[in-house]
Motif scaffolding. Structure first.
Motif, PDB file in Angstrom:
ATOM      1  N   LYS A  42      30.012 -36.051  31.336  1.00 48.66           N
ATOM      2  CA  LYS A  42      31.409 -34.804  32.519  1.00 48.66           C
ATOM      3  C   LYS A  42      30.256 -34.261  32.863  1.00 48.66           C
ATOM      4  CE  LYS A  42      35.022 -36.901  32.140  1.00 48.66           C
ATOM      5  NZ  LYS A  42      35.372 -37.892  32.769  1.00 48.66           N
ATOM      6  N   LEU A  45      28.272 -35.838  35.684  1.00 45.57           N
ATOM      7  CA  LEU A  45      28.822 -35.818  36.857  1.00 45.57           C
ATOM      8  C   LEU A  45      28.864 -34.140  37.440  1.00 45.57           C
ATOM      9  CD1 LEU A  45      30.731 -37.399  38.519  1.00 45.57           C
ATOM     10  CD2 LEU A  45      33.365 -36.359  36.933  1.00 45.57           C
ATOM     11  N   ASN A  49      27.836 -34.138  40.959  1.00 48.75           N
ATOM     12  CA  ASN A  49      28.136 -33.948  42.590  1.00 48.75           C
ATOM     13  C   ASN A  49      27.961 -32.672  43.549  1.00 48.75           C
ATOM     14  OD1 ASN A  49      30.787 -35.567  42.215  1.00 48.75           O
ATOM     15  ND2 ASN A  49      31.596 -34.622  41.377  1.00 48.75           N
ATOM     16  N   CYS A  68      29.703 -42.585  32.632  1.00 49.10           N
ATOM     17  CA  CYS A  68      31.017 -42.791  32.646  1.00 49.10           C
ATOM     18  C   CYS A  68      30.996 -43.318  33.805  1.00 49.10           C
ATOM     19  CB  CYS A  68      31.634 -41.208  32.848  1.00 49.10           C
ATOM     20  SG  CYS A  68      30.841 -40.468  34.591  1.00 49.10           S
ATOM     21  N   GLU A  70      33.539 -42.010  36.967  1.00 51.34           N
ATOM     22  CA  GLU A  70      33.168 -41.506  37.874  1.00 51.34           C
ATOM     23  C   GLU A  70      31.755 -41.423  38.588  1.00 51.34           C
ATOM     24  OE1 GLU A  70      34.237 -40.931  35.059  1.00 51.34           O
ATOM     25  OE2 GLU A  70      36.624 -39.641  35.523  1.00 51.34           O
ATOM     26  N   ILE A  71      30.319 -41.231  37.571  1.00 47.64           N
ATOM     27  CA  ILE A  71      29.728 -41.492  37.938  1.00 47.64           C
ATOM     28  C   ILE A  71      29.123 -43.066  38.433  1.00 47.64           C
ATOM     29  CG2 ILE A  71      26.427 -41.476  37.302  1.00 47.64           C
ATOM     30  CD1 ILE A  71      27.780 -39.297  35.285  1.00 47.64           C
TER      31      ILE A  71
END
Length: 504
Positions: A42, A45, A49, A68, A70-71
């Motif tokens: 997290k 990430l 971002n 993760c 999202e990455i």
């Protein structure tokens, strides 16, 4: 365009104590460098971002044992990102210019820092200020303008709060100003002295326009004439259509005192939080047995003077967007006149319009609570394009239901990305004309009905106006908004319940 990743780089370590922030802010062209990001959780990430939000063309290599979802999605969206799912090795730093570590392994963090320094690379270790060569600061961006905020690693929370304050106070239109200044700079020819001379000639009209003073004087007289005219019409209507008004000097109805106190309190509340005068006054009037039309008339009459003075002050300080004013004025006035006419025409059916207004004020009470508790649904800001339709709807609802111009028009303008100060000044000065026209409509239709309540509301709000601003600085706006929302909601529910009980 230079892209901003880090807003501080510690190029010169200092052992001195008490010298303040020793960091040196720089703007790094991430699209021309390669950044190594170690960590795929997290925190990783969040760092990824941060990089992409400032430079979508940044070249990044991500190394982590666990990645993760999202990455993984971001890596597919940005093909320049190289993803290696494996344990970190010092050889991963070859060819890198910046290193960012987002791991919770202290031993690994020490290894990363040592390997980076051996290769003369600057490194940032997440949540470990003592191991960092540079920090990732809070960033405010308005087009080509970027502002970086540093607390020297002492309090990221304060940095984020400053970011929110600056983001709200700096208008989005500033980027347009930057673009125009860039074009002007490119057009200027000659040496420095010649460029300064031409720039002075271009900007002279902004500060030496004598016609502006004439406009201010004319507008000042327009406001005062409108106030005097509306007061004169109101006195004549009261005097001729309501014989009981002439006995005012002999005997005063206790209702007058109730509304005098209520008008004072509601104006103080409005001064503290910038809203809710209409909804609180309307709820109180309905609870006191005043029909919706006379209640709305009293509210608008009491707002003529206060909005006239406020509008003049905003005009004098230059807080009025005249283009927006022209788009709002005529539709807003038309909507207010129609709303006032319809509500007055339904005066004989006040028993049925009263619960409708009570439901409306109840909805506004919920809106006030949501604003106070910051639980409104957040959406991407999009400028309101149909300003005229917004003004008409706001004027109609404001007159027909006793309030709502600020809640509808001002909130939508600000939510749409317009500058709060210019939106407030424009809405206030427009509200002045809407209050006059809707008041005159009510007076011509109703005469001096319930004059003791109307007069009490007018005088009470007028008495509060000079001191509301000073008192508001010492009161918690959030606390007041919660109390107002709860009280309005309770009173509205009571009014609806009373109507239902009468039907049964």
């Amino acid at each position: 365009m230079s892209q901003l990743l880090e807003n501080e780089v510690n190029l010169v370590p200092s052992n001195k104590v008490g010298n303040g922030n020793q960091l040196f802010p720089v703007f790094i062209k991430l699209n021309e460098l390669t950044t190594l990001l170690i960590g795929g959780g997290k925190v990783g990430l969040e760092k990824l971002n941060a990089i992409l939000n400032n430079s979508q063309d940044a070249k990044i290599k991500v190394v982590a044992k666990n990645i993760c979802d999202e990455i993984a999605v971001l890596c597919k969206k940005f093909p320049q990102i190289e993803l290696l799912q494996k344990p970190f090795e010092p050889e991963d730093m070859e060819g890198m210019q910046l290193v960012i570590a987002a791991t919770n392994d202290n031993l690994l963090n020490e290894l990363i820092r040592k390997a980076a320094h051996e290769r003369n690379l600057l490194v940032n270790i997440a949540d470990k200020p003592e191991l960092c060569d540079f920090y990732l600061g809070s960033i405010v961006q308005k087009g080509d303008l970027k502002i970086a905020i540093s607390t020297n690693g002492k309090s990221p929370t304060i940095a984020k709060r400053f970011k929110e304050v600056l983001a709200e106070s700096i208008p989005n239109e500033l980027d347009q100003t930057l673009q125009q200044m860039s074009l002007l700079r490119d057009k200027l020819q000659g040496d420095f002295t010649e460029k300064v001379r031409k720039l002075n000639a271009v900007t002279a009209s902004l500060v030496t326009a004598p016609e502006n003073n004439k406009v201010k004087v004319n507008f000042k007289w327009l406001i005062w004439l409108a106030i005097i005219f509306s007061i004169t019409i109101g006195v004549l209507v009261f005097w001729h259509k309501e014989p009981d008004f002439q006995s005012f000097l002999v005997e005063i109805n206790p209702v007058f005192y109730y509304f005098l106190i209520a008008g004072f309190i509601f104006a103080m509340v409005d001064g503290a939080i910038g809203m809710s005068y209409g909804v609180t006054s309307s709820s109180f009037s309905l609870a006191m047995g005043i029909p919706p039309a006379p209640a709305s008339m009293g509210i608008h009459l009491s707002e003529v003077l206060s909005n006239g003075i406020a509008g003049w002050m905003h005009f004098k300080m230059g807080n009025v967007n005249w283009k927006l004013f022209k788009l709002l004025l005529i539709p807003g006035v038309l909507g207010a006149i129609i709303g006032a006419y319809l509500l007055s025409s339904l005066e004989h059916y006040s028993a049925y319009t009263k619960p409708v207004v009570a439901v409306y004020t109840g909805i506004l009470g919920v809106v006030i609570l949501l604003k106070a508790l910051n639980i409104q649904k957040k959406s991407k800001k999009k400028k309101i394009e149909k300003i005229g339709l917004l003004g008409f709807f706001g004027g109609f609802i404001d007159a027909a239901f006793g309030g709502g111009w600020g809640s509808i028009v001002l909130s939508n303008l600000i939510a749409g990305g317009r500058h709060p100060l210019f939106s407030l000044g424009t809405v206030k000065i427009t509200r002045f004309f809407i209050a006059i026209l809707s008041s005159l409509t009510f007076l011509s239709m109703l005469g001096g009905a319930h004059w003791e309540a109307v007069l009490g509301l007018i005088l009470g709000s007028a008495l509060a106006a000079p001191i509301a601003a000073k008192v508001s600085n010492r009161i918690s706006a959030k606390t007041i908004m919660v109390l107002v929302g709860i009280i309005v909601l309770i009173v509205s529910i009571r009014n609806v319940a009373m109507f239902v009980i009468k039907l049964t």
